[in-house]
Design an enzyme around this catalytic site. Structure first.
Site, PDB file in Angstrom:
ATOM      1  N   THR A 124       0.761  -1.203  -0.299  1.00 13.75           N
ATOM      2  CA  THR A 124       0.208  -0.262  -0.173  1.00 13.75           C
ATOM      3  C   THR A 124       0.866   1.336  -0.077  1.00 13.75           C
ATOM      4  O   THR A 124       0.511   2.371  -0.579  1.00 13.75           O
ATOM      5  CB  THR A 124      -1.004   0.138   1.370  1.00 13.75           C
ATOM      6  OG1 THR A 124      -0.389  -0.659   2.185  1.00 13.75           O
ATOM      7  CG2 THR A 124      -1.709  -0.960   0.246  1.00 13.75           C
ATOM      8  N   THR A 125       2.248   0.902   0.922  1.00 15.43           N
ATOM      9  CA  THR A 125       3.241   2.330   0.267  1.00 15.43           C
ATOM     10  C   THR A 125       3.283   2.563  -1.247  1.00 15.43           C
ATOM     11  O   THR A 125       3.563   3.640  -1.315  1.00 15.43           O
ATOM     12  CB  THR A 125       4.204   2.084   1.339  1.00 15.43           C
ATOM     13  OG1 THR A 125       3.837   2.131   2.832  1.00 15.43           O
ATOM     14  CG2 THR A 125       5.317   3.204   1.034  1.00 15.43           C
TER      15      THR A 125
ATOM     16  N   TYR B 269     -12.908  -2.374   4.316  1.00 13.62           N
ATOM     17  CA  TYR B 269     -14.129  -1.452   3.890  1.00 13.62           C
ATOM     18  C   TYR B 269     -14.471  -2.533   4.054  1.00 13.62           C
ATOM     19  O   TYR B 269     -16.347  -2.547   4.921  1.00 13.62           O
ATOM     20  CB  TYR B 269     -13.983  -0.651   2.345  1.00 13.62           C
ATOM     21  CG  TYR B 269     -15.762  -0.070   2.491  1.00 13.62           C
ATOM     22  CD1 TYR B 269     -15.742   0.986   2.992  1.00 13.62           C
ATOM     23  CD2 TYR B 269     -16.516  -0.582   2.349  1.00 13.62           C
ATOM     24  CE1 TYR B 269     -17.070   1.618   3.125  1.00 13.62           C
ATOM     25  CE2 TYR B 269     -17.935   0.154   2.096  1.00 13.62           C
ATOM     26  CZ  TYR B 269     -18.200   1.182   2.577  1.00 13.62           C
ATOM     27  OH  TYR B 269     -18.970   1.643   1.743  1.00 13.62           O
TER      28      TYR B 269
ATOM     29  N   TYR C 281      -1.190  -9.707   6.295  1.00 14.57           N
ATOM     30  CA  TYR C 281      -1.118  -8.625   6.748  1.00 14.57           C
ATOM     31  C   TYR C 281      -2.509  -7.949   7.391  1.00 14.57           C
ATOM     32  O   TYR C 281      -4.204  -7.960   6.591  1.00 14.57           O
ATOM     33  CB  TYR C 281      -0.916  -7.469   5.624  1.00 14.57           C
ATOM     34  CG  TYR C 281      -0.620  -6.721   5.964  1.00 14.57           C
ATOM     35  CD1 TYR C 281       0.155  -5.698   6.703  1.00 14.57           C
ATOM     36  CD2 TYR C 281      -0.312  -5.530   4.507  1.00 14.57           C
ATOM     37  CE1 TYR C 281       0.638  -4.524   7.277  1.00 14.57           C
ATOM     38  CE2 TYR C 281      -0.276  -3.804   4.478  1.00 14.57           C
ATOM     39  CZ  TYR C 281       0.628  -3.486   6.004  1.00 14.57           C
ATOM     40  OH  TYR C 281       0.617  -2.194   6.324  1.00 14.57           O
TER      41      TYR C 281
ATOM     42  N   ARG D 220      -6.409   0.377   8.219  1.00 13.18           N
ATOM     43  CA  ARG D 220      -6.500   0.926   6.459  1.00 13.18           C
ATOM     44  C   ARG D 220      -6.988   0.411   6.658  1.00 13.18           C
ATOM     45  O   ARG D 220      -7.998   0.750   5.673  1.00 13.18           O
ATOM     46  CB  ARG D 220      -5.071   0.605   5.941  1.00 13.18           C
ATOM     47  CG  ARG D 220      -4.283   1.546   5.557  1.00 13.18           C
ATOM     48  CD  ARG D 220      -2.702   1.114   5.373  1.00 13.18           C
ATOM     49  NE  ARG D 220      -2.021   1.919   4.713  1.00 13.18           N
ATOM     50  CZ  ARG D 220      -1.948   3.176   4.154  1.00 13.18           C
ATOM     51  NH1 ARG D 220      -2.564   3.219   3.416  1.00 13.18           N
ATOM     52  NH2 ARG D 220      -0.951   4.414   4.448  1.00 13.18           N
TER      53      ARG D 220
ATOM     54  N   LYS E   3       2.262  -9.570   8.833  1.00 13.24           N
ATOM     55  CA  LYS E   3       3.034  -8.114   9.055  1.00 13.24           C
ATOM     56  C   LYS E   3       1.923  -8.226   9.899  1.00 13.24           C
ATOM     57  O   LYS E   3       0.633  -8.137   9.174  1.00 13.24           O
ATOM     58  CB  LYS E   3       3.246  -8.086   7.620  1.00 13.24           C
ATOM     59  CG  LYS E   3       3.848  -6.452   8.409  1.00 13.24           C
ATOM     60  CD  LYS E   3       3.547  -5.481   6.749  1.00 13.24           C
ATOM     61  CE  LYS E   3       4.261  -3.798   6.853  1.00 13.24           C
ATOM     62  NZ  LYS E   3       3.933  -2.737   5.621  1.00 13.24           N
TER      63      LYS E   3
ATOM     64  N   ILE F 138       8.642  -4.748   7.456  1.00 14.18           N
ATOM     65  CA  ILE F 138       8.817  -4.390   6.587  1.00 14.18           C
ATOM     66  C   ILE F 138       8.161  -2.981   6.847  1.00 14.18           C
ATOM     67  O   ILE F 138       6.729  -3.090   7.726  1.00 14.18           O
ATOM     68  CB  ILE F 138       7.571  -5.997   5.751  1.00 14.18           C
ATOM     69  CG1 ILE F 138       7.545  -6.873   5.739  1.00 14.18           C
ATOM     70  CG2 ILE F 138       7.115  -4.788   4.385  1.00 14.18           C
ATOM     71  CD1 ILE F 138       6.503  -7.557   5.119  1.00 14.18           C
TER      72      ILE F 138
END
Length: 294
Positions: free
Chosen positions: A49-50, A112, A138, A143, A167, A209
């Site tokens: 996502t980064t 979401y 993850y 988020r 993660k 990470i």
């Protein structure tokens, strides 16, 4: 070889540099990859996502993955991010993405939709069954809007083949310790919070990470290596020197913060795709001032 053996240490969630016309800047991406490898990180993660993946087309994602493999050229392992909230679409991506040179797939929990814990379990079970590479869970509730509980993580680790690690970015230290206590011996557990990585490694995590590894790969990867050697006196000194950086990086948005740092360092242009915008002028000046002090 287990993922715990292959991915111990510092992984970097690579940014996606853009040109001033907002196309992917592959030349800048190559510089970033060379920089983090030269800095001593143990592996890289592409399409996290980064990397602003929600704004990338499928063709761009495929091109970035292939470019990353070519540029890395087997110098370090590569993990590919494939995540989302449409399970069937992700299964198709797992079948169509070039994953031969990847060691694992990092997949964020569904965002979401806010599924139940059973929904999260079944989602990851379906991905693991379809994936040609081990899945890294993850958990990033900040988020996704839903925490993946320690119990769900432990259940996936014990019951589902082809899930090799997690993660963990809940920021909940008790949850982290419960996971570490119960998962199988060869299950990789890494931090997803740069500022907590040293403390979480002290609890038994295998590394991190990282976002900050894009901009300070040498210092941060050395901090992680020292922590893994239980040399927390030396690790703490580096960590203390980065405390302000952690705050500035995430003060407004990731990756807007890290891109501001890297723009100041001269490695990329400060370009982001909407809905993400560059950091405010005030924060940008604070970042510039901080970089002058180190």
């Amino acid at each position: 070889m287990s993922l715990r053996q292959q991915l111990k240490g510092t992984g970097v969630a690579l940014i996606t540099p853009f040109t001033d016309t907002l196309t992917v800047d592959f030349e800048a991406l190559g510089r970033v990859i060379d920089s983090v490898i030269a800095g001593g990180v143990e592996y890289v993660v592409t399409l996290g996502t980064t990397g602003e993946t929600p704004t990338l087309s499928k063709k761009e994602k495929l091109d970035i993955v292939q470019y990353t493999f070519d540029k890395v050229a087997d110098r370090v392992p590569v993990v590919v991010g494939i995540g989302g909230n449409n399970t069937q679409e992700l299964i198709e991506e797992l079948k169509s993405f070039p994953l031969d040179k990847a060691v694992a797939v990092l997949s964020a929990a569904p965002y979401y939709s806010k599924p139940s814990q059973e929904g999260i379990f079944q989602h990851y079970k379906a991905l693991a069954e379809a994936s040609p590479k081990p899945i890294l869970l993850y958990n990033v509730p900040g988020r996704t809007g839903r925490n993946m509980s320690a119990e769900t993580t432990i259940r996936l680790a014990k019951e589902v083949k082809n899930i090799g690690g997690i993660k963990e970015a809940s920021g909940d230290m008790m949850q982290c310790m419960q996971i570490l206590k119960e998962v199988p011996e060869d299950f990789l557990v890494v931090s997803g919070d740069d500022g907590l990585a040293m403390s979480q490694i002290a609890c038994g995590m295998d590394g991190v990470i990282s976002v900050i590894g894009n901009t300070f790969p040498g210092q941060f990867s050395e901090l992680v290596r020292l922590s893994l050697k239980n040399d927390f006196v030396a690790a703490r000194a580096i960590n203390n020197s980065l405390l302000t950086a952690y705050d500035l990086l995430f003060a407004e948005n990731n990756p807007a913060g890290v891109k501001a740092f890297m723009t100041q360092q001269g490695s990329i242009g400060n370009h982001l795709r909407l809905p993400v915008t560059p950091v405010s002028d005030g924060l940008y000046q604070k970042i510039a001032s901080y970089l002058k002090t180190i």
